[in-house]
Every structure is written in structure tokens, then in C-alpha cells.
Design an enzyme around this catalytic site. Structure first.
Site, short mmCIF file in Angstrom:
data_model
loop_
_atom_site.label_atom_id
_atom_site.label_comp_id
_atom_site.label_asym_id
_atom_site.label_seq_id
_atom_site.Cartn_x
_atom_site.Cartn_y
_atom_site.Cartn_z
NE ARG A 122 57.76 -13.46 22.16
CZ ARG A 122 57.04 -13.46 23.28
NH1 ARG A 122 55.89 -14.11 23.31
NH2 ARG A 122 57.45 -12.82 24.35
CD GLN A 176 59.42 -1.96 23.37
OE1 GLN A 176 59.75 -1.48 24.43
NE2 GLN A 176 59.08 -3.24 23.24
CG ASP A 216 60.03 -8.01 30.77
OD1 ASP A 216 59.53 -6.95 31.20
OD2 ASP A 216 59.38 -8.84 30.11
CE LYS A 240 51.83 -18.47 34.17
NZ LYS A 240 51.31 -18.78 32.83
CB THR A 241 45.28 -20.46 39.39
OG1 THR A 241 44.74 -20.65 38.06
CG2 THR A 241 45.11 -19.00 39.79
CE LYS A 244 57.98 -15.87 25.72
NZ LYS A 244 57.11 -16.85 26.36
CE LYS A 299 55.54 -16.41 35.10
NZ LYS A 299 55.83 -17.02 33.79
CG HIS A 327 50.05 -8.39 30.25
ND1 HIS A 327 49.29 -9.52 30.01
CD2 HIS A 327 51.15 -8.50 29.47
CE1 HIS A 327 49.90 -10.27 29.10
NE2 HIS A 327 51.03 -9.68 28.77
CB THR A 378 51.47 -12.78 22.84
OG1 THR A 378 51.11 -12.40 24.17
CG2 THR A 378 52.76 -12.03 22.47
CG HIS A 436 48.64 -12.76 31.85
ND1 HIS A 436 49.62 -12.22 32.68
CD2 HIS A 436 49.31 -13.20 30.76
CE1 HIS A 436 50.79 -12.35 32.14
NE2 HIS A 436 50.64 -12.93 30.95
#
Length: 418
Positions: free
Chosen positions: A86, A172, A193, A233-234, A82, A230, A48, A40, A45
Site C-alpha cells: 500500500r 493488530q 480476511d 460496487k456500482t 493485497k 463483487k 465494511h 484508509t 463503504h
């Protein structure tokens, strides 16, 4: 403690399709197993990482990892997590993303030896399949009622889901069946998920492979922080593996700033340190938290794994320089990393007078304030305190001819660029 017990101790196992069956298989044979990621973006990041690091743990125990990057599924879009459709990416963009992610994953796995990793792209078998073959050979085996029962699909029925994303779980499932057939792949692992997609694959293998075919699914809990916010994240957004998006210094700083409440859990999830090493670091968190040994170990292990030893040493050097204020020994490359997000100012040749520069760069509010700051010893140039209000910067104050670092007070840095 056997391998699955080690995974359980680390908190890595969330769901299993057949716990006893998988335990029996792993105790008697070496298997091939896979984990996948959709392209994607052109980089993964840190969110993953755990499934792929778990795949690496299997490799360390003699099993063969199959690393899948979804060039085909990335063109469709996973509805998991989601609430709306997308935006579809072009084939060219997806292929570009595939190349970037494959390069990052290649650094994590060993591709040599008996259980050397295999890198695959599902576009190689799904991209050329015609629609009639897909409907007759694959779609016939997956019931609509079965798909509607999937949480990822059921949660979208009210807001709407396209046929494209509706069929994602079938694509998948087709991956798992293909890898079972062509690589003798017995296990798929993924984040929690992905449970619905994994079980779709098990269903397709049951329908399409000879009777008695055995395959398994295992999911890993999504990583969370103790305060409920979360993970990964920053203020600047996601923590990427791409050094152009998140520099090795920023990457190192993310891990070293881990809260005491989270650090032992992250050591278990992300590092390959032994039980004894992690337990010892856990004791240090309890007894001498000010030393931050656990955070330093976590930051070093993760930065070395993703960016290598040289980048780790560079990140440590930058961190120490910023902490001490001794920045004059940093190279221009290190300055670009360490001062990526600090205020900067492009100086002209005529702006050599320090008082004028402090005002022009908005470090001091006025010339009067600038003189006060200098006189009071609040201003440093490249780590050296300047108390002369008539000081004029010269070429010797430019690090590699590109930068001067001015600090006002203890923490307010400004990067002067030439």
C-alpha cells in the site's frame, strides 16, 4: 433460538476459534467485544458494514461493543487481500480519516447505558511505543515461523512484502491484547480476511496474559452477489456511507435495485428485522416479485440506519418523482441528489428559446429535430409536456432559480443549470 443460533440463521458466522467455549461464555455472562477498521479513506463503504452491524447485534443482546478505528494500523497498511504494498499515508491524513469514520460509526451504536459502546483509536497506545519496547515486549512473543504460516503473509512472499506490512499482524494482535487487559475484551470479530490477524491476537493473549486467560475470535463471510460479481460496487465505484460521496438517494437506489436472488440474504445480513418479517418478505419475493416489497424494506432499513429518517423520506420522494416524471415539486437540494449523474448544461440568459436550448444542450441533434420532438410531445420541462415550438423559458421555469429539468422521451433527462 439463542443469539448465536440467530447469527447462524442469518449466515453471519464463518469461523470461530472455540465454538463451544464462546457459546458457554455468552450463555453465562455479558462480555466486551470489538471490531476494528483502518482509516484508509475518510469514509467507510457498505463492504465494511456487516462486522460492525454484527457488533451492534451483540450490543442489542446486552454485550458491550468496543469500536476501534486504527489510527496506528492505518499508518502501516494491512497486507490482507493485497498483492502489493500500500502507499503510506501521512499522519495528518490518517487522523483526518479517523475523525470521518468515527463520526459514521457513532451513528450506528448506542453510547449510553450499562453496555454503552466505547470508541477507541489504537494510535493512543501504539503511537507512543518506542521500537525497543515493541521488539522486546511484543515481538518476542510472536514467532517468525508462526507469521510465515499466515495466508496474508505467505501469499506475498513471492511478490515481496516489506517489514512494515510484515509486522501488521503483530500490531493488530497488540490491539486485542491491550483491549483484553484494559477493557476486559473477550472477543474480536471481523471479516473472513481478518482471521489470521484475529488468531495472532489470541496467540499474544495466550502468551502475555495469566494462565487460563480466555479470549475468542469470530469471523463473518465476505458478502457476495448471486451472479458472482463483487458486492457493493456500482458503475460509479464504491457505495460510501459519506453522503457527499454517495448521496442518500444513490444509497437508497443501490439497495432497492438488489436482485431477487440476493435480497433475502441481504435482509438477514444487514437489517435488524425479525425472522418472521424476513421470511414474510422472502415469500413475497417468490409469490409477488413485481411488488419488490423485500427490496423496498431493505432500502428503507439501510437508508434510515445510515442517513436517518429525513434523508430516507427525501430519497423516496426523489425516486417517486423520477419514476412518474413529476419533478416540479422537488427542491434544489433534492435535484442535486437525484440528478447528480445525468447530463447537465450551463445555460446563458439569452438561451431562453426552447428549440435553441435543446440544440445547445445537445438534447436534440438539430433545430429541425428539436421542433419535431416538441411537436410530437416528446419534450417535458419540469415534468410538463411542451408542444409549442415557439416556447420560451422564463424565470418561472427555474426551480429555486437554479435548475430546469428537461426530459426527451421517457428516460433521457438533462439538467439545465443557471
Amino acid at each position: 433460538m439463542n443469539f448465536l443460533e440467530d447469527l447462524a440463521w442469518r449466515g453471519i458466522i464463518y469461523q470461530q476459534s472455540d465454538e463451544e467455549g464462546l457459546k458457554d461464555v455468552l450463555s453465562n455472562q455479558k462480555i466486551s467485544l470489538y471490531c476494528g477498521a483502518d482509516p484508509t479513506a475518510d469514509s467507510l463503504h457498505i463492504g465494511h458494514l456487516v462486522p460492525f452491524l454484527t457488533l451492534r447485534r451483540f450490543q442489542q443482546h446486552g454485550h458491550r461493543p468496543i469500536v476501534l478505528v486504527g489510527g496506528a494500523t492505518g499508518l502501516i497498511g494491512d497486507p490482507s487481500g493485497k498483492s502489493e504494498e500500500r502507499n503510506l499515508q501521512t499522519l495528518e491524513k490518517v487522523q483526518e480519516n479517523v475523525a470521518g469514520i468515527q463520526k459514521q460509526l457513532a451513528a450506528i451504536f448506542d453510547f449510553e447505558g450499562e453496555n454503552g459502546a466505547v470508541m477507541v483509536n489504537n494510535y493512543d497506545w501504539a503511537g507512543s511505543m518506542d521500537i525497543v519496547s515493541f521488539l522486546r515486549d511484543i515481538g518476542k512473543h510472536i514467532g517468525v515461523n508462526y507469521m510465515l504460516a499466515k495466508d496474508t503473509i505467505a501469499s506475498r512472499l513471492e511478490t515481496g512484502i516489506s517489514f512494515t506490512e510484515f509486522t501488521y499482524t503483530i500490531l493488530q494482535a497488540m490491539d486485542f491484547n491491550h483491549l483484553y487487559e484494559h477493557h476486559n475484551c473477550k472477543l474480536q470479530i471481523g471479516g473472513s480476511d481478518q482471521w489470521g490477524n484475529i488468531t495472532s491476537g489470541l496467540e499474544l493473549i495466550r502468551k502475555m496474559q495469566p494462565e487460563g486467560a480466555k479470549a475468542f475470535g469470530l469471523t463473518i463471510p465476505l458478502v457476495t452477489k448471486a451472479d458472482g460479481t463483487k458486492f457493493g460496487k456500482t458503475e460509479g465505484g464504491a457505495v460510501w456511507l459519506d453522503p457527499e460521496k454517495t448521496t442518500p438517494y444513490e444509497f437508497y437506489q443501490f439497495w432497492i435495485n438488489t436482485a431477487d436472488a440476493d435480497v433475502v440474504k441481504y435482509l438477514k445480513f444487514f437489517t435488524f428485522l425479525s425472522h418472521e418479517e424476513i421470511e414474510e418478505l422472502g415469500m413475497s419475493v417468490e409469490e409477488e416479485p413485481h411488488l419488490r416489497k423485500a427490496q423496498k424494506a431493505l432500502a428503507e432499513e439501510m437508508t434510515r440506519l445510515i442517513h436517518g429518517e429525513e434523508a430516507l423520506q427525501q430519497a423516496i420522494k426523489i425516486s417517486q418523482a423520477l419514476f412518474s416524471g413529476n419533478v416540479k415539486d422537488l427542491s434544489a437540494v433534492e435535484i442535486k441528489q437525484g440528478f447528480k449523474d445525468v447530463p447537465s448544461f450551463h445555460a446563458q440568459e439569452a438561451e431562453g428559446d426552447l428549440v435553441d436550448l435543446l440544440v445547445s444542450a445537445k438534447i436534440s441533434s438539430s433545430k429541425r429535430q428539436a421542433r419535431e420532438d416538441i411537436t410530437n410531445g416528446a419534450v417535458t420541462v419540469n415534468g410538463e409536456k411542451i408542444t409549442d415550438t415557439n416556447y420560451v423559458l422564463n424565470v418561472n421555469d427555474r426551480i429555486e432559480g437554479q435548475f430546469t429539468i428537461i426530459r426527451r422521451g421517457k428516460k433521457k433527462y438533462t439538467l439545465i443549470k443557471y
